[in-house]
Design a protein around this motif. Sequence first.
Motif, PDB file in Angstrom:
ATOM      1  N   ARG A  10       0.818  -1.332   0.006  1.00  0.00           N
ATOM      2  CA  ARG A  10       0.073  -0.001   0.092  1.00  0.00           C
ATOM      3  C   ARG A  10       0.867   1.261  -0.144  1.00  0.00           C
ATOM      4  NH1 ARG A  10      -5.146  -1.103   0.119  1.00  0.00           N
ATOM      5  NH2 ARG A  10      -5.787  -3.061   1.141  1.00  0.00           N
ATOM      6  N   ILE A  11       2.140   1.147   0.477  1.00  0.00           N
ATOM      7  CA  ILE A  11       3.087   2.341   0.500  1.00  0.00           C
ATOM      8  C   ILE A  11       3.295   2.813  -0.862  1.00  0.00           C
ATOM      9  CG2 ILE A  11       5.150   3.194   1.008  1.00  0.00           C
ATOM     10  CD1 ILE A  11       5.259   1.296   3.553  1.00  0.00           C
ATOM     11  N   CYS A  12       3.453   1.820  -1.869  1.00  0.00           N
ATOM     12  CA  CYS A  12       3.747   2.294  -3.062  1.00  0.00           C
ATOM     13  C   CYS A  12       2.446   2.489  -3.992  1.00  0.00           C
ATOM     14  CB  CYS A  12       4.489   0.999  -4.001  1.00  0.00           C
ATOM     15  SG  CYS A  12       6.064   0.490  -3.272  1.00  0.00           S
ATOM     16  N   THR A  13       1.382   1.533  -3.706  1.00  0.00           N
ATOM     17  CA  THR A  13       0.042   2.000  -4.333  1.00  0.00           C
ATOM     18  C   THR A  13      -0.652   3.199  -4.045  1.00  0.00           C
ATOM     19  OG1 THR A  13      -1.070   0.694  -2.986  1.00  0.00           O
ATOM     20  CG2 THR A  13      -0.139  -0.511  -4.985  1.00  0.00           C
ATOM     21  N   ARG A  14      -0.113   3.900  -3.036  1.00  0.00           N
ATOM     22  CA  ARG A  14      -0.764   5.217  -2.633  1.00  0.00           C
ATOM     23  C   ARG A  14      -0.560   6.209  -4.053  1.00  0.00           C
ATOM     24  NH1 ARG A  14       2.071   5.928   3.179  1.00  0.00           N
ATOM     25  NH2 ARG A  14       0.572   4.960   4.499  1.00  0.00           N
ATOM     26  N   CYS A  15       0.479   6.166  -4.849  1.00  0.00           N
ATOM     27  CA  CYS A  15       0.724   6.871  -5.783  1.00  0.00           C
ATOM     28  C   CYS A  15       0.267   6.012  -7.077  1.00  0.00           C
ATOM     29  CB  CYS A  15       2.346   7.149  -5.937  1.00  0.00           C
ATOM     30  SG  CYS A  15       2.789   8.640  -4.764  1.00  0.00           S
ATOM     31  N   HIS A  16       0.940   4.627  -6.984  1.00  0.00           N
ATOM     32  CA  HIS A  16       0.961   4.014  -8.369  1.00  0.00           C
ATOM     33  C   HIS A  16      -0.434   3.110  -8.305  1.00  0.00           C
ATOM     34  CE1 HIS A  16       4.827   5.099  -9.279  1.00  0.00           C
ATOM     35  NE2 HIS A  16       5.205   4.728  -8.111  1.00  0.00           N
ATOM     36  N   GLN A  17      -1.670   3.705  -8.130  1.00  0.00           N
ATOM     37  CA  GLN A  17      -2.873   3.077  -8.404  1.00  0.00           C
ATOM     38  C   GLN A  17      -3.098   2.596  -9.558  1.00  0.00           C
ATOM     39  OE1 GLN A  17      -5.974   2.842  -6.219  1.00  0.00           O
ATOM     40  NE2 GLN A  17      -4.687   3.027  -4.497  1.00  0.00           N
ATOM     41  N   GLY A  18      -3.783   1.394  -9.692  1.00  0.00           N
ATOM     42  CA  GLY A  18      -4.018   0.665 -10.845  1.00  0.00           C
ATOM     43  C   GLY A  18      -2.859   0.229 -11.623  1.00  0.00           C
ATOM     44  N   ILE A  19      -1.881   0.102 -11.084  1.00  0.00           N
ATOM     45  CA  ILE A  19      -0.571  -0.349 -11.532  1.00  0.00           C
ATOM     46  C   ILE A  19      -0.849  -1.721 -11.837  1.00  0.00           C
ATOM     47  CG2 ILE A  19       0.572  -1.247  -9.394  1.00  0.00           C
ATOM     48  CD1 ILE A  19       2.479   0.541 -12.308  1.00  0.00           C
ATOM     49  N   GLU A  20      -1.541  -2.640 -11.324  1.00  0.00           N
ATOM     50  CA  GLU A  20      -2.085  -3.963 -11.629  1.00  0.00           C
ATOM     51  C   GLU A  20      -2.387  -4.467 -12.854  1.00  0.00           C
ATOM     52  OE1 GLU A  20      -5.665  -2.558  -9.665  1.00  0.00           O
ATOM     53  OE2 GLU A  20      -3.409  -2.321  -9.036  1.00  0.00           O
ATOM     54  N   GLU A  21      -3.030  -3.162 -13.486  1.00  0.00           N
ATOM     55  CA  GLU A  21      -3.322  -3.378 -14.880  1.00  0.00           C
ATOM     56  C   GLU A  21      -2.536  -3.054 -16.037  1.00  0.00           C
ATOM     57  OE1 GLU A  21      -6.529  -4.682 -15.297  1.00  0.00           O
ATOM     58  OE2 GLU A  21      -7.013  -4.586 -13.216  1.00  0.00           O
ATOM     59  N   LYS A  22      -1.538  -2.723 -15.631  1.00  0.00           N
ATOM     60  CA  LYS A  22      -0.365  -1.980 -16.442  1.00  0.00           C
ATOM     61  C   LYS A  22       0.365  -3.120 -16.938  1.00  0.00           C
ATOM     62  CE  LYS A  22       2.216   2.303 -17.003  1.00  0.00           C
ATOM     63  NZ  LYS A  22       2.703   3.412 -16.518  1.00  0.00           N
ATOM     64  N   ARG A  23       0.843  -3.198 -18.314  1.00  0.00           N
ATOM     65  CA  ARG A  23       1.633  -4.232 -18.856  1.00  0.00           C
ATOM     66  C   ARG A  23       2.924  -3.672 -19.362  1.00  0.00           C
ATOM     67  NH1 ARG A  23       0.545  -9.496 -19.261  1.00  0.00           N
ATOM     68  NH2 ARG A  23       2.116 -10.720 -20.360  1.00  0.00           N
ATOM     69  N   GLU A  24       3.996  -4.019 -19.107  1.00  0.00           N
ATOM     70  CA  GLU A  24       4.996  -3.148 -19.648  1.00  0.00           C
ATOM     71  C   GLU A  24       5.962  -4.380 -20.420  1.00  0.00           C
ATOM     72  OE1 GLU A  24       5.708  -0.140 -19.204  1.00  0.00           O
ATOM     73  OE2 GLU A  24       4.552   0.509 -17.353  1.00  0.00           O
ATOM     74  N   GLU A  25       7.076  -3.530 -20.971  1.00  0.00           N
ATOM     75  CA  GLU A  25       8.347  -4.291 -21.729  1.00  0.00           C
ATOM     76  C   GLU A  25       9.363  -4.061 -21.076  1.00  0.00           C
ATOM     77  OE1 GLU A  25      10.462  -4.659 -26.251  1.00  0.00           O
ATOM     78  OE2 GLU A  25       8.523  -3.798 -25.855  1.00  0.00           O
TER      79      GLU A  25
END
Length: 558
Positions: A438-453
């Motif tokens: 939760r410390i990270c997801t305070r800023c990075h909300q919705g990161i779970e939907e993000k796909r990266e290379e």
Amino acid sequence: MRKLGVFFIIGSFIIIFGIIFFFILIQVTSHPKFCGLCHVMKPYYKSWESSSHNEVPCVECHIPPGITSEIRKKYEALAMVTRYITGTYSTNPWTEIEDEACLRCHDKRLLSGKTLFKNVLFDHTPHLIETRRKKKLRCTSCHSQIVQGLHIKVTETTCFLCHFKEVKKIGEDIADCKLCHGVPEKKIVEAGFEFDHKNVERYRMDCIFCHSHSVEGNGEVPRERCFSCHNEPERIEKYSEVEYMHENHITNHKVECIACHQEIYHGKPRDVEAVVKTPCSTCHLKGHSPQKDLYMGIGGIGVSPMPSAMYKAGIRCEGCHFIEGGEVKISGAFSCMNCHGSSYYKIYKKWEESIKEKIKKTEKIINEAKKILPKNSQKLKDAIYNFELVKKGYGIHNVDYSQVLLEKAIEFINEELSKLKINKHFELPWVKYSPEKRICTRCHQGIEEKREEIFGVSFSHKNHLKENLNCIECHRPHYEKKEGEILKFGKEGCINCHHEKEIKKDCIYCHKISYNKTLKTKIGNFSHKLHVEENGIKCLDCHKKIKVDYNFCKDCHS
């Protein structure tokens, strides 16, 4: 004549003995241990022992330079000993240290310029030579012993009284933050958030956006305080003569400011709830306010308090909702950008999008539950209460707490369905974060939907979060990261997990990019797709030890 000679010899002996005894007495009474013999002096002696002056004899400071001062002080000391022996002494020893005594050793203080004290820039010269607020200060105006056990320590409350009492606005004139703190440059981490103070100058920020509640108290002088030292009516009558009182107590004597003035506190809010006590409370924070409760991280059913990081850092409503010309501006992404820079535009929009989506999905579940569960169900009521708190309090005031409240609302509904043995269960429509994440997801909300290379591999945050991996397994905290760094390791860091013993999942899932491309190799162009789909070759046939075994190619190619 013989008798006269005897008397002369005896008299001379007495005089010589008296002189020797006098000098011995001076030496003995000048030793710090002598000062600690009286029980009323023991606390002061012990505080001296543990101070930075513990190698300096008491008389060096308490007796100013000059023979007359020496004689006068010895007389006073003798009178104190007499009063102690006769039991007529005071339990509150009183002394004054002259500036000349301090400047015997510290005369360079007047020439050394600014010095650093607890991250505050301080210059002795203007404080000792010039008048401050039309008052002549002494060394002991700031270096005093108000707190027992701290010998001649800087009393910061004196600074705060001078700089903050009766100022028109914090941050201006004598209360200008830069007078003491300069232009801040350091990075700080507060409540899990990183803030770079260099942005203050860069974006021309007003310190009061964040530190509006850093000053508490008004430094008033209650009339009753005079009676702690004086009981003569004619002295108390001069209470309202401000200039006379300051000259007599500060310039002529060494009375500490805090002995008369009530304390002014400067720093982080001591009572964190004070952050929401703002002009905005006139309309918005009366009674049970969902905005206030959400920001403070309280009020939810079945959920522990989770104050917003901004609230814990002391940011008041005005920090985001700017007031111009008496009108309050609606907060938005620009409020974040004012302090944190342009990168926060995307973060704010992600917060907004994420919490709106979660509210929408939760509302759908609650509406379905209303059709199934009885209207008098307490669990259903609790679920609706938590949901309404997020919706009415504008979830973006505390995104982290809002998500937990919505998760609890869905949990309440599932508990009631289970209790009534109804064959229905609502799946959580998003990834549930562990407290560490939760410390990270305070800023990075919705990161779970993000796909990266990364490293030529298609990467999914969702799968890693589901495996309960903490963000710090792969990423450093922002305040430790080097510029441009994404992962704290290279390609081998991923291989350590994914190929530790054997390939645990289908290779194509991660290596889809390489799979669909025609690659250049040392033996020519190569297509994974052609070999796998048309020829039925398995990944492990070629990648037995991750690296390609080109000997296998000889079976088909010359």
